[in-house]
Design a protein around this motif. Structure first.
Motif, PDB file in Angstrom:
ATOM      1  N   LYS A  19       0.880  -1.164   0.000  1.00  0.00           N
ATOM      2  CA  LYS A  19       0.000   0.000   0.000  1.00  0.00           C
ATOM      3  C   LYS A  19       0.916   1.212   0.000  1.00  0.00           C
ATOM      4  CE  LYS A  19      -3.721   2.164   2.538  1.00  0.00           C
ATOM      5  NZ  LYS A  19      -4.344   2.273   3.863  1.00  0.00           N
ATOM      6  N   VAL A  36       1.152  -4.299   9.231  1.00  0.00           N
ATOM      7  CA  VAL A  36       2.126  -3.672  10.131  1.00  0.00           C
ATOM      8  C   VAL A  36       2.535  -4.607  11.272  1.00  0.00           C
ATOM      9  CG1 VAL A  36       2.516  -1.752  11.726  1.00  0.00           C
ATOM     10  CG2 VAL A  36       1.295  -1.356   9.573  1.00  0.00           C
ATOM     11  N   MET A  37       1.543  -5.246  11.885  1.00  0.00           N
ATOM     12  CA  MET A  37       1.832  -6.086  13.055  1.00  0.00           C
ATOM     13  C   MET A  37       2.785  -7.232  12.692  1.00  0.00           C
ATOM     14  SD  MET A  37       0.299  -6.098  16.230  1.00  0.00           S
ATOM     15  CE  MET A  37      -1.478  -6.095  16.222  1.00  0.00           C
ATOM     16  N   ARG A 298      -5.289  -0.657  27.059  1.00  0.00           N
ATOM     17  CA  ARG A 298      -4.969  -0.986  25.674  1.00  0.00           C
ATOM     18  C   ARG A 298      -4.997   0.204  24.726  1.00  0.00           C
ATOM     19  NH1 ARG A 298      -5.636  -6.298  23.985  1.00  0.00           N
ATOM     20  NH2 ARG A 298      -6.403  -7.741  25.545  1.00  0.00           N
ATOM     21  N   ALA A 299      -5.600   1.302  25.140  1.00  0.00           N
ATOM     22  CA  ALA A 299      -5.820   2.400  24.192  1.00  0.00           C
ATOM     23  C   ALA A 299      -4.506   3.112  23.870  1.00  0.00           C
ATOM     24  CB  ALA A 299      -6.817   3.392  24.766  1.00  0.00           C
ATOM     25  N   PRO A 300      -4.126   3.150  22.588  1.00  0.00           N
ATOM     26  CA  PRO A 300      -2.922   3.891  22.231  1.00  0.00           C
ATOM     27  C   PRO A 300      -3.104   5.380  22.480  1.00  0.00           C
ATOM     28  CG  PRO A 300      -3.632   2.458  20.422  1.00  0.00           C
ATOM     29  CD  PRO A 300      -4.749   2.502  21.415  1.00  0.00           C
ATOM     30  N   ARG A 302      -1.545   8.769  21.038  1.00  0.00           N
ATOM     31  CA  ARG A 302      -0.734   9.152  19.892  1.00  0.00           C
ATOM     32  C   ARG A 302      -0.208  10.569  20.024  1.00  0.00           C
ATOM     33  NH1 ARG A 302      -1.906   4.851  16.165  1.00  0.00           N
ATOM     34  NH2 ARG A 302      -3.848   3.832  16.718  1.00  0.00           N
ATOM     35  N   GLY A 324       1.775   4.966  19.902  1.00  0.00           N
ATOM     36  CA  GLY A 324       1.026   3.992  19.129  1.00  0.00           C
ATOM     37  C   GLY A 324       1.053   2.665  19.853  1.00  0.00           C
ATOM     38  N   PHE A 325       0.758   1.630  19.099  1.00  0.00           N
ATOM     39  CA  PHE A 325       0.755   0.288  19.664  1.00  0.00           C
ATOM     40  C   PHE A 325       2.118  -0.335  19.402  1.00  0.00           C
ATOM     41  CE2 PHE A 325      -0.126  -4.274  19.622  1.00  0.00           C
ATOM     42  CZ  PHE A 325      -0.884  -4.419  20.783  1.00  0.00           C
ATOM     43  N   ARG A 354      -9.610  11.611  24.218  1.00  0.00           N
ATOM     44  CA  ARG A 354     -11.033  11.819  23.908  1.00  0.00           C
ATOM     45  C   ARG A 354     -11.804  12.328  25.133  1.00  0.00           C
ATOM     46  NH1 ARG A 354      -9.344   7.321  20.557  1.00  0.00           N
ATOM     47  NH2 ARG A 354      -9.403   5.897  22.311  1.00  0.00           N
TER      48      ARG A 354
ATOM     49  N   GLN B  28      -8.974  -2.182   5.430  1.00  0.00           N
ATOM     50  CA  GLN B  28      -8.489  -0.806   5.304  1.00  0.00           C
ATOM     51  C   GLN B  28      -7.898  -0.304   6.623  1.00  0.00           C
ATOM     52  OE1 GLN B  28      -8.395   1.139   2.424  1.00  0.00           O
ATOM     53  NE2 GLN B  28      -8.891  -0.830   1.504  1.00  0.00           N
ATOM     54  N   ASP B  31      -4.303  -3.848  11.300  1.00  0.00           N
ATOM     55  CA  ASP B  31      -4.401  -4.614  12.539  1.00  0.00           C
ATOM     56  C   ASP B  31      -5.075  -3.800  13.638  1.00  0.00           C
ATOM     57  OD1 ASP B  31      -2.786  -6.917  11.592  1.00  0.00           O
ATOM     58  OD2 ASP B  31      -1.224  -5.386  11.462  1.00  0.00           O
ATOM     59  N   VAL B  32      -6.211  -4.276  14.122  1.00  0.00           N
ATOM     60  CA  VAL B  32      -6.946  -3.571  15.177  1.00  0.00           C
ATOM     61  C   VAL B  32      -6.329  -3.926  16.531  1.00  0.00           C
ATOM     62  CG1 VAL B  32      -9.186  -3.317  16.311  1.00  0.00           C
ATOM     63  CG2 VAL B  32      -9.052  -3.483  13.810  1.00  0.00           C
ATOM     64  N   VAL B  33      -6.046  -2.907  17.331  1.00  0.00           N
ATOM     65  CA  VAL B  33      -5.369  -3.135  18.615  1.00  0.00           C
ATOM     66  C   VAL B  33      -6.201  -2.681  19.815  1.00  0.00           C
ATOM     67  CG1 VAL B  33      -3.062  -3.066  17.616  1.00  0.00           C
ATOM     68  CG2 VAL B  33      -4.100  -0.939  18.433  1.00  0.00           C
ATOM     69  N   PHE B  34      -7.283  -1.961  19.559  1.00  0.00           N
ATOM     70  CA  PHE B  34      -8.091  -1.441  20.671  1.00  0.00           C
ATOM     71  C   PHE B  34      -9.502  -1.165  20.189  1.00  0.00           C
ATOM     72  CE2 PHE B  34      -9.776   2.341  22.925  1.00  0.00           C
ATOM     73  CZ  PHE B  34      -9.842   1.824  24.208  1.00  0.00           C
ATOM     74  N   VAL B  52     -15.020   3.453  19.569  1.00  0.00           N
ATOM     75  CA  VAL B  52     -13.692   3.888  19.143  1.00  0.00           C
ATOM     76  C   VAL B  52     -12.923   2.645  18.740  1.00  0.00           C
ATOM     77  CG1 VAL B  52     -11.518   4.937  19.828  1.00  0.00           C
ATOM     78  CG2 VAL B  52     -13.678   5.872  20.677  1.00  0.00           C
ATOM     79  N   GLU B  54      -9.154   1.448  17.261  1.00  0.00           N
ATOM     80  CA  GLU B  54      -7.790   1.891  16.954  1.00  0.00           C
ATOM     81  C   GLU B  54      -7.047   0.754  16.280  1.00  0.00           C
ATOM     82  OE1 GLU B  54      -5.664   4.600  18.421  1.00  0.00           O
ATOM     83  OE2 GLU B  54      -6.999   5.462  19.932  1.00  0.00           O
ATOM     84  N   SER B  55      -6.417   1.074  15.176  1.00  0.00           N
ATOM     85  CA  SER B  55      -5.549   0.094  14.535  1.00  0.00           C
ATOM     86  C   SER B  55      -4.107   0.528  14.781  1.00  0.00           C
ATOM     87  CB  SER B  55      -5.835   0.032  13.040  1.00  0.00           C
ATOM     88  OG  SER B  55      -5.300   1.169  12.412  1.00  0.00           O
ATOM     89  N   VAL B  56      -3.163  -0.263  14.292  1.00  0.00           N
ATOM     90  CA  VAL B  56      -1.768   0.151  14.411  1.00  0.00           C
ATOM     91  C   VAL B  56      -1.549   1.486  13.726  1.00  0.00           C
ATOM     92  CG1 VAL B  56      -0.653  -2.077  14.778  1.00  0.00           C
ATOM     93  CG2 VAL B  56      -1.252  -1.392  12.468  1.00  0.00           C
ATOM     94  N   LYS B  57      -2.430   1.835  12.786  1.00  0.00           N
ATOM     95  CA  LYS B  57      -2.210   3.059  12.014  1.00  0.00           C
ATOM     96  C   LYS B  57      -2.889   4.280  12.619  1.00  0.00           C
ATOM     97  CE  LYS B  57      -2.861   0.501   7.988  1.00  0.00           C
ATOM     98  NZ  LYS B  57      -3.646   0.426   6.764  1.00  0.00           N
ATOM     99  N   ALA B  58      -4.162   4.133  13.038  1.00  0.00           N
ATOM    100  CA  ALA B  58      -4.908   5.327  13.395  1.00  0.00           C
ATOM    101  C   ALA B  58      -6.126   4.977  14.227  1.00  0.00           C
ATOM    102  CB  ALA B  58      -5.351   6.061  12.133  1.00  0.00           C
ATOM    103  N   ALA B  59      -6.718   6.026  14.804  1.00  0.00           N
ATOM    104  CA  ALA B  59      -7.973   5.874  15.534  1.00  0.00           C
ATOM    105  C   ALA B  59      -9.131   6.230  14.604  1.00  0.00           C
ATOM    106  CB  ALA B  59      -7.984   6.799  16.737  1.00  0.00           C
ATOM    107  N   PRO B  81      -8.850  -7.610  20.359  1.00  0.00           N
ATOM    108  CA  PRO B  81      -9.200  -6.783  19.193  1.00  0.00           C
ATOM    109  C   PRO B  81      -8.828  -7.418  17.848  1.00  0.00           C
ATOM    110  CG  PRO B  81      -8.128  -5.467  20.890  1.00  0.00           C
ATOM    111  CD  PRO B  81      -7.978  -6.899  21.305  1.00  0.00           C
TER     112      PRO B  81
END
Lengths: 374, 119
Positions: A19, A36-37, A298-300, A302, A324-325, A354, B28, B31-34, B52, B54-59, B81
């Motif tokens: 991508k 990514v993971m 668990r909430a990242p 950022r 991030g994670f 939030r 899209q 990987d979902v982490v939260f 909410v 959250e993936s490794v990329k964004a919320a 997740p």
């Protein structure tokens, strides 16, 4: 996206199903189909191949290395002159107010200096060097070579198939090694906390070289997404986020990169932009410092998340600059700036996520122990 | 199964609608982490941000597709997740909602419509 530049490996990324995203003016792979993971964990378990050709490669040439290094020391708070031939060092270009213009790697390659600079800063760095280095130093921007990183515990084994000499290199050694893919400019370094190498290769040989490495089962292609989570777990700064012209090297926790000889009592003390502030901060301590942060749960959290000293405090005391994670940590990780007085490891602070204040704890960096081959 | 333009799927069973995100959306996101789910019993309004993710990329947020009451949430995805990537249109449903106006269900796409929508 037509105005984006592409690296010599662009077609290969597309072929591998990457991508692609715009990054620092280039179309770059953010992830491959593995995601990514998996890419992150594969790098820590085996070996990952990264296209970092967007980064700037520069040769500084003069009558000899010593002349170049002496001139270069006027731009960096680092000991360049005593760097041995075949060795590389981390440094940063500073500005008059003690902020960081860019961070970089530079090497003594015998008769010249070779530097690798950040893509987004490259143009400004080169203009800065042209403006402030004397005419005796010639600046050659390398545009006909790709830069490929291979990182992870199996990186040495995979690269040694092509260039056996790399097994004899130590962390931060540099060497020019002849290969089936032309002369490889190899350094044993990287941006993941793992052992590994960065290899500058002729643009025309880059695809064949990358394909040869990828043909090895141990090696998988890794995108910018995992590159970011790997460097974050390793506690490494990302320019434009964790460090910039608003942060000094001392605040950023990079004083280790300022060798004794450039410090207040050193033989070549100061003499770089922002020396007053930087040397003063080294002596009396900075007001704020970069720290590692582990959000609970668990909430990242950022970049941009505000940090508070207490759950009900009204004024933030700091901010997250990267977060991030962390796939290897198995939870959220972050870095940010907090007042020095509140920076002890174990201190509990709160991040505003939030509208909720969630606890986070100051944690020693790196989050994942470095595995360099020293 | 019905689909929203926000890439949610909705499955009607009697007077309860189960909601999750589509495989396309999960891919899209990466990987979902939260995942943060609403409280059971919450009254929600259409287009309100109630989850909410959250993936490794964004919320990102998931919006309530319709007005109604949250009658059950899938705590399993909050605990794990990664399920959202493994089985988005099955085990990894997000919440069950009791619609207050079932006519709101009429505007959503069917499978063929959603496939055309995501191209």
């Amino acid at each position: 996206m037509t105005d984006l530049k592409s690296t010599p490996l662009n077609a290969l990324h597309h072929e591998l199903g990457a991508k692609m995203v715009p990054f620092a003016g280039y179309e770059m792979p953010v992830q491959y189909p593995a995601g990514v993971m998996k890419e992150h964990l594969h790098t820590r378990d085996a070996a990952g191949l990264f296209d970092v050709s967007h980064m700037g490669q520069v040769i500084l040439r003069g009558p000899d290395y010593a002349t170049v290094a002496r001139a270069f020391e006027a731009l960096v708070p680092v000991n360049a002159m005593d760097l041995e031939q075949g060795r590389q060092r981390y440094g940063m270009l500073t500005d008059a107010s003690g902020g960081i213009l860019d961070d970089l790697m530079f090497a003594n390659r015998g008769d010249h200096m070779f530097a690798v600079i950040n893509a987004a800063c490259a143009e400004a760095d080169i203009a800065h060097m042209r403006a402030y280095l004397p005419d005796t130093v010639d600046i050659e921007v390398i545009t006909d070579r790709a830069l490929i990183a291979i990182q992870g515990p199996q990186a040495e084994g995979a690269l040694a198939v092509i260039a056996p000499q790399v097994t004899g290199m130590r962390f931060m050694d540099v060497a020019v090694i002849g290969s089936d893919y032309g002369a490889l400019w190899v350094s044993r370094s990287g941006y993941t906390g793992e052992d590994g190498f960065e290899i500058s290769v002729e643009a025309g040989q880059a695809v064949a070289f990358a394909q040869a490495l990828l043909a090895d089962d141990r090696v998988a292609p890794i995108g910018l997404g995992a590159r970011d989570s790997l460097r974050l777990e390793a506690g490494l700064c990302l320019y434009g986020h964790d460090i910039d012209t608003g942060t000094s090297p001392v605040e950023a926790g990079l004083s280790w990169a300022i060798q004794k000889v450039r410090r207040a009592d050193g033989a070549r003390a100061g003499g770089f932009p922002g020396a007053d502030r930087i040397l003063n901060e080294m002596q009396s301590g900075p007001e704020r410092v970069r720290v590692g942060l582990r959000p609970e749960g668990r909430a990242p959290m950022r970049e941009g998340v505000q940090i508070y000293a207490a759950e009900d405090a009204t004024q933030p005391i700091g901010v997250i600059t990267s977060g991030g994670f962390g796939p290897s940590v198995g939870g959220p990780v972050a870095m940010g700036y907090v007042p020095a007085a509140m920076s002890a490891v174990g201190t509990q602070l709160f991040g505003d996520l939030r509208g909720k204040r969630l606890p986070l704890t100051i944690t020693a960096l790196p989050f994942v122990a470095a595995r360099f081959k020293r | 199964m019905k689909y929203t333009e926000e890439h949610e799927w909705l499955l009607e069973d009697g007077d309860i609608v189960t909601v999750g995100i589509t495989a396309h959306a999960a891919e899209q996101l990466g990987d979902v982490v939260f995942v943060e789910l609403p409280e059971t019993g919450t009254e929600v309004a259409k287009d309100e941000e109630i989850v909410v993710i959250e993936s490794v990329k964004a919320a990102s947020d998931i919006l309530a597709p319709i007005d109604g009451e949250i009658v059950e949430v899938n705590d399993a995805i909050a605990d794990n997740p990664a399920m959202v990537n493994d089985d988005p249109e099955g085990e990894a449903w997000f919440f069950k909602i009791k619609p207050s106006d079932t006519s709101q269900m009429d505007e959503f796409m069917d499978e063929a419509g959603y496939k055309a929508f995501i191209g």
